[in-house]
Design a protein around this motif. Structure first.
Motif, mmCIF file in Angstrom:
data_model
loop_
_atom_site.group_PDB
_atom_site.id
_atom_site.type_symbol
_atom_site.label_atom_id
_atom_site.label_comp_id
_atom_site.label_asym_id
_atom_site.label_seq_id
_atom_site.Cartn_x
_atom_site.Cartn_y
_atom_site.Cartn_z
ATOM 1 N N GLY A 1 20.353 -78.600 -4.442
ATOM 2 C CA GLY A 1 19.722 -78.217 -3.185
ATOM 3 C C GLY A 1 18.566 -79.088 -2.768
ATOM 4 O O GLY A 1 17.813 -78.723 -1.883
ATOM 5 N N ASP A 2 18.401 -80.288 -3.366
ATOM 6 C CA ASP A 2 17.252 -81.111 -3.016
ATOM 7 C C ASP A 2 17.464 -81.977 -1.785
ATOM 8 O O ASP A 2 16.512 -82.468 -1.201
ATOM 9 N N ARG B 1 16.083 -72.057 1.637
ATOM 10 C CA ARG B 1 15.275 -71.942 0.424
ATOM 11 C C ARG B 1 13.800 -71.910 0.803
ATOM 12 O O ARG B 1 13.331 -72.753 1.566
ATOM 13 N N VAL B 2 13.070 -70.944 0.272
ATOM 14 C CA VAL B 2 11.614 -70.912 0.379
ATOM 15 C C VAL B 2 11.067 -71.110 -1.025
ATOM 16 O O VAL B 2 11.371 -70.324 -1.932
ATOM 17 N N ARG B 3 10.279 -72.145 -1.208
ATOM 18 C CA ARG B 3 9.747 -72.488 -2.532
ATOM 19 C C ARG B 3 8.270 -72.113 -2.608
ATOM 20 O O ARG B 3 7.451 -72.572 -1.813
ATOM 21 N N THR B 4 7.937 -71.277 -3.573
ATOM 22 C CA THR B 4 6.558 -70.860 -3.797
ATOM 23 C C THR B 4 6.063 -71.379 -5.143
ATOM 24 O O THR B 4 6.858 -71.783 -5.993
ATOM 25 N N GLY B 5 4.753 -71.338 -5.330
ATOM 26 C CA GLY B 5 4.167 -71.853 -6.555
ATOM 27 C C GLY B 5 3.793 -73.314 -6.409
ATOM 28 O O GLY B 5 4.122 -73.982 -5.427
ATOM 29 N N HIS C 1 22.025 -67.675 -5.030
ATOM 30 C CA HIS C 1 21.585 -67.002 -3.812
ATOM 31 C C HIS C 1 21.560 -65.493 -4.014
ATOM 32 O O HIS C 1 22.457 -64.924 -4.632
ATOM 33 N N LYS C 2 20.534 -64.841 -3.460
ATOM 34 C CA LYS C 2 20.320 -63.428 -3.746
ATOM 35 C C LYS C 2 20.767 -62.502 -2.627
ATOM 36 O O LYS C 2 21.048 -61.326 -2.883
ATOM 37 N N ALA D 1 13.234 -68.905 -3.573
ATOM 38 C CA ALA D 1 13.997 -67.801 -2.974
ATOM 39 C C ALA D 1 15.101 -68.448 -2.145
ATOM 40 O O ALA D 1 14.835 -69.070 -1.121
ATOM 41 N N THR D 2 16.346 -68.340 -2.594
ATOM 42 C CA THR D 2 17.472 -68.956 -1.894
ATOM 43 C C THR D 2 18.382 -67.869 -1.340
ATOM 44 O O THR D 2 18.716 -66.906 -2.038
#
Length: 307
Positions: free
Chosen positions: A299-300, A274-278, A70-71, A43-44
């Motif tokens: 974005g890393d 950025r929120v990274r899920t999974g 980006h959303k 989620a960016t």
């Protein structure tokens, strides 16, 4: 305890009870999901605060944001500057600046939006007219997430995207203790009800407000969040994002692991988040200044991160 009063969107002088740790909800919207709500992944989005009324500056900056990955963007409050003196034209200028963003913008109130104005009631009306509902005024409805607003306090919003529940709250510093207590009760109810409704589909809880989490007047809210994270929410990443003079992050708020306070620097540069899920383990939060981002960057290489 059961909530027996009916709060209003305008500041009130009616005394209320102390917020409870487990607020009960009354009238609530129907919860539904967007196409990207329950998908794992990144989620960016953007966060900003204390900016917008200098229209020439902000239209140039915001017009160039990246819409391919980006959303959305959230304005964390104080859409007008101290030097604007809560003039109605300043709210209009900020609305105009935000309208050029290529991604939908959501806003929550800050101190300069009404609480510290000479006429708070008029200032709140200006804020409602120019800053609330920007997402439906200037952008087509997104199919990736479904936005809800609290029935009796529509400045508070929430939606589920990429297994992260995003919750915007009215968190300002106000000398009226009764109004503050009533507002915190509403905020606690809104957070608890959204987490409960989306519980089986969330890896992270991302709460947004203007004022400091550790501000004295926010003690009931802070205490409730710490208690929730230590018990019911212990397997979720909990983030509270708020306006600050400089960007940064406070880890392990209250000594609680995976409870983060994200400080968003005022004015420019705004923050790329950025929120990274999974995957394995806890959801992950990364952030950096948007001015450091290239359109082709994956974005890393982030300025800050927390697992």
């Amino acid at each position: 305890p059961t909530v027996t009063f009916r709060p209003t969107s305008l500041p009130s002088n009616n005394p209320r009870s102390r917020p409870s740790l487990v607020p009960t909800s009354s009238i609530q919207p129907t919860w539904s999901f967007g196409a990207g709500a329950t998908e794992e992944g990144d989620a960016t989005f953007y966060l900003m605060a204390d900016g917008g009324s200098n229209r020439n500056f902000w239209t140039d900056k915001l017009g160039g944001l990246n819409k391919s990955t980006h959303k959305f963007m959230v304005h964390l409050g104080s859409a007008t500057r101290v030097i604007d003196y809560c003039d109605s034209i300043a709210y209009y200028r900020t609305e105009s600046s935000l309208s050029v963003s290529p991604v939908p913008v959501y806003s929550i109130p800050g101190n300069n939006d009404w609480a510290e104005c000479a006429n708070p009631t008029s200032a709140w009306q200006y804020y409602e007219s120019h800053m609330m509902g920007l997402d439906i005024k200037y952008w087509n409805a997104t199919v990736d997430y479904d936005v809800k607003r609290q029935v009796d306090r529509p400045e508070n919003f929430a939606f589920l995207y990429k297994k992260v529940v995003f919750i915007g709250l009215h968190m300002v510093t106000n000398s009226d203790a009764n109004e503050t207590m009533a507002r915190l009760e509403d905020n606690l109810e809104w957070v608890a009800s959204n987490v409960e409704k989306y519980w089986n589909n969330i890896d992270a809880i991302f709460v947004m407000g203007y004022s400091r989490l550790l501000a004295e007047e926010n003690a009931p809210f802070y205490d409730a969040m710490v208690t929730k994270k230590q018990t019911e929410w212990n397997d979720k990443l909990l983030v509270y994002a708020r306006r600050a003079s400089d960007s940064g992050m406070i880890r392990n708020v209250g000594g609680v692991e995976n409870f983060l306070e994200l400080k968003v620097g005022n004015e420019w540069p705004i923050m790329d988040v950025r929120v990274r899920t999974g995957g394995d383990g806890m959801a992950k939060l990364d952030y950096r200044d948007v001015m450091a981002v290239d359109d082709d960057d994956d974005g890393d290489d982030d300025d800050g991160e927390a697992a």
